[in-house]
Design a protein around this motif. Structure first.
Motif, PDB file in Angstrom:
ATOM      1  N   ASN A 177       0.914  -1.205  -0.052  1.00 15.06           N
ATOM      2  CA  ASN A 177       0.136  -0.057  -0.001  1.00 15.06           C
ATOM      3  C   ASN A 177       0.820   1.328  -0.159  1.00 15.06           C
ATOM      4  OD1 ASN A 177      -2.551  -1.390  -0.009  1.00 15.06           O
ATOM      5  ND2 ASN A 177      -2.305  -1.351   2.189  1.00 15.06           N
ATOM      6  N   ARG A 331     -12.294  -1.889   5.486  1.00 12.18           N
ATOM      7  CA  ARG A 331     -12.088  -0.399   5.772  1.00 12.18           C
ATOM      8  C   ARG A 331     -13.510   0.334   6.051  1.00 12.18           C
ATOM      9  NH1 ARG A 331      -7.594  -1.574   3.207  1.00 12.18           N
ATOM     10  NH2 ARG A 331      -5.906   0.058   3.128  1.00 12.18           N
ATOM     11  N   TYR A 367      -5.798  -2.047  15.743  1.00 12.67           N
ATOM     12  CA  TYR A 367      -5.866  -1.010  14.492  1.00 12.67           C
ATOM     13  C   TYR A 367      -5.287   0.314  15.112  1.00 12.67           C
ATOM     14  CZ  TYR A 367      -9.151  -3.988  12.283  1.00 12.67           C
ATOM     15  OH  TYR A 367      -9.790  -5.028  11.495  1.00 12.67           O
ATOM     16  N   LYS A 369      -4.460   2.671  12.942  1.00  8.64           N
ATOM     17  CA  LYS A 369      -4.562   3.753  11.819  1.00  8.64           C
ATOM     18  C   LYS A 369      -6.104   3.629  11.642  1.00  8.64           C
ATOM     19  CE  LYS A 369      -0.470   5.844  11.100  1.00  8.64           C
ATOM     20  NZ  LYS A 369      -0.210   7.312  10.994  1.00  8.64           N
ATOM     21  N   HIS A 371      -6.936   4.016   8.323  1.00 11.99           N
ATOM     22  CA  HIS A 371      -7.142   3.763   7.011  1.00 11.99           C
ATOM     23  C   HIS A 371      -7.810   4.750   6.401  1.00 11.99           C
ATOM     24  CE1 HIS A 371      -4.898  -0.022   7.321  1.00 11.99           C
ATOM     25  NE2 HIS A 371      -5.529  -0.045   8.482  1.00 11.99           N
ATOM     26  N   THR A 424      -8.142   6.375   1.323  1.00 12.48           N
ATOM     27  CA  THR A 424      -8.284   4.592   1.873  1.00 12.48           C
ATOM     28  C   THR A 424      -7.072   4.173   2.280  1.00 12.48           C
ATOM     29  OG1 THR A 424      -7.693   4.090  -0.465  1.00 12.48           O
ATOM     30  CG2 THR A 424     -10.126   4.335   0.010  1.00 12.48           C
ATOM     31  N   ASN A 425      -6.028   5.118   2.496  1.00 13.64           N
ATOM     32  CA  ASN A 425      -4.593   4.556   2.771  1.00 13.64           C
ATOM     33  C   ASN A 425      -4.247   5.428   4.269  1.00 13.64           C
ATOM     34  OD1 ASN A 425      -2.309   3.076   2.577  1.00 13.64           O
ATOM     35  ND2 ASN A 425      -2.043   3.525   0.441  1.00 13.64           N
ATOM     36  N   ILE A 426      -2.940   5.107   4.607  1.00 11.37           N
ATOM     37  CA  ILE A 426      -2.719   5.794   5.742  1.00 11.37           C
ATOM     38  C   ILE A 426      -1.284   6.676   5.457  1.00 11.37           C
ATOM     39  CG2 ILE A 426      -3.595   4.201   7.282  1.00 11.37           C
ATOM     40  CD1 ILE A 426      -0.941   2.926   7.607  1.00 11.37           C
TER      41      ILE A 426
END
Length: 458
Positions: A177, A331, A367, A369, A371, A424-426
């Motif tokens: 990712n 997610r 978790y 993050k 996301h 949709t990412n970190i």
């Protein structure tokens, strides 16, 4: 003295860019020869650049070599807000230094901001192009290694093959990712160069295809969707600017579509990738099909679990592939649960990098993050920090679209792609510095445009 400080500034920025391949080289030496070249951690070497960045920026301010404007004010506001957030954090030490895995605390964020401010102070266009081509050079090396990860695993040491999933390349960064996030930054440069440059456009088309293939190797859907946003935006943007080479654009789209199906097919049938069966749930094609099914209303939510205040598709009677909360590797589930805790931390946040302390729904998986980087900022740093960050991006966007410089357009496209995929990412310490460098380059070029236009008007 000015020349010395400017040179040090350029060298410091390049040093930050090449930290990732340097660490990969160290990892390679350790894997094959048990020789540890670098005794410090990546985040430590990044932190060590902070005092240099502060001195250079203050020098440029005092000597009036830096244009102090809205972006500088927003950076100062974000630093002040981060101080307040850290004082009120659930875990103050974690907010200051970051958690043991991510290291994205107050010190790291401040380093990001100073990286931006000093990139913004780069005075010569040739320095900016040098930085861009340094990025591209590293990207080519990443592609070669990712190609080996996908098709020639047997030639690599086990330590150099990332094991999250058998059909995902992680490059020097160590995560598919995050590798996708980095590639998005490169694609903006080369796509615009191909579409607008009268010379060497074939080479930039080749680089676009190479980096797109690398993006497919990561099998990361968020960056892939970010790239789709980039392609749509640049079409509209160049039409408005009356700079679109329609034939080139059609060629690009046709080649990208053909490349997508060609790489997807080769990855699904080539036994050289991995002896194990390909896991379809970790592929772009699977995620796109699931997204299409979700838009058609074919995915469902377990209402019984919702009534109990639980959002976890893993314990639902609905199969994962038919459960809306399982979309995007869970997610949707994470976002739903994150939204529940927003009111508790709306103003001051739970603390920088303290997301794991606030999100306590699942005992089996930790978790740290959300996301979704915008949700992450909202929960960990509060609404005011999020507003400041969005204003920061908005100012860069407005500057970019007003510019007449194709180089600025390419940088703007990279920023747009990164900002879209981070939905949709970190944010991670091995990619975020590159993003803030790119933001700084846009600010530097547009500052120069403003200065030239003022001189002409006078």
């Amino acid at each position: 003295m000015d020349k010395i400080f400017n040179r040090i500034n350029l060298i410091t920025i390049i040093y930050i860019i090449i930290l990732i391949p340097l660490f990969f080289l160290d990892k390679t030496l350790d894997a094959y020869y048990s020789y540890d070249l670098i005794t410090y951690e990546y985040h430590q070497l990044l932190w060590y650049s902070l005092p240099i960045l502060i001195v250079i920026y203050l020098y440029n301010l005092i000597r009036k070599k830096a244009n102090f404007g809205k972006l500088d004010i927003l950076i100062i506001i974000m630093i002040v807000l981060n101080v307040i957030v850290t004082k009120n954090a659930i875990d103050k030490d974690m907010s200051m230094w970051g958690n043991n895995f991510r290291h994205e605390g107050f010190v790291t964020l401040t380093t990001y901001y100073l990286i931006f401010l000093n990139s913004k102070c780069l005075l010569k266009r040739k320095w900016i192009t040098t930085i861009i081509y340094t990025f591209i050079g590293i990207g080519i090396l990443q592609f070669i290694f990712c190609f080996m990860q996908m098709y020639f695993k047997d030639l690599l040491s086990l330590e150099l093959v990332y094991k999250t999933n058998s059909n995902m390349a992680s490059g020097f960064i160590g995560n598919p990712n995050f590798m996708g996030s980095f590639i998005i930054l490169l694609l903006g440069f080369v796509v615009v160069k191909y579409l607008t440059n009268e010379k060497h456009w074939i080479w930039h088309l080749l680089l676009t295809i190479i980096f797109f293939i690398n993006l497919l190797f990561t099998q990361s859907t968020g960056p892939f969707l970010g790239f789709i946003v980039m392609i749509i935006f640049i079409l509209i943007f160049l039409i408005i600017k009356k700079k679109l080479h329609i034939i080139r654009y059609i060629i690009l789209v046709v080649l990208l579509i053909g490349t997508y199906f060609g790489i997807d097919y080769s990855m699904s049938i080539n036994k050289a990738i991995n002896s194990n069966i390909r896991d379809k749930s970790y592929t772009i094609s699977y995620d796109l099909k699931q997204l299409y099914r979700a838009l058609k209303g074919e995915l469902k939510v377990d209402e019984s679990m919702q009534e109990e205040g639980i959002v976890d598709y893993r314990y639902s009677e609905i199969p994962k592939e038919d459960n809306l909360d399982g979309l995007g590797s869970g997610r949707i589930m994470i976002w739903k649960n994150t939204l529940k805790i927003v009111p508790d931390y709306l103003y001051l946040g739970c603390g920088i990098d303290n997301f794991g302390n606030a999100y306590k729904w699942h005992s089996l998986v930790h978790y740290d993050k959300a996301h979704n980087d915008y949700l992450q900022i909202l929960v960990t740093r509060g609404i005011f920090s999020l507003i400041a960050y969005l204003l920061f991006l908005l100012i860069l966007f407005i500057r970019g679209i007003k510019s007449k410089d194709p180089l600025v357009w390419g940088i703007l496209l990279s920023i747009i792609g990164y900002s879209a995929q981070i939905f949709t990412n970190i944010s991670v310490i091995k990619v975020a510095p590159s993003f803030f460098i790119v933001c700084g380059l846009l600010a530097a070029l547009t500052d120069k445009e403003k200065s030239k236009s003022k001189l002409k008007s006078n």
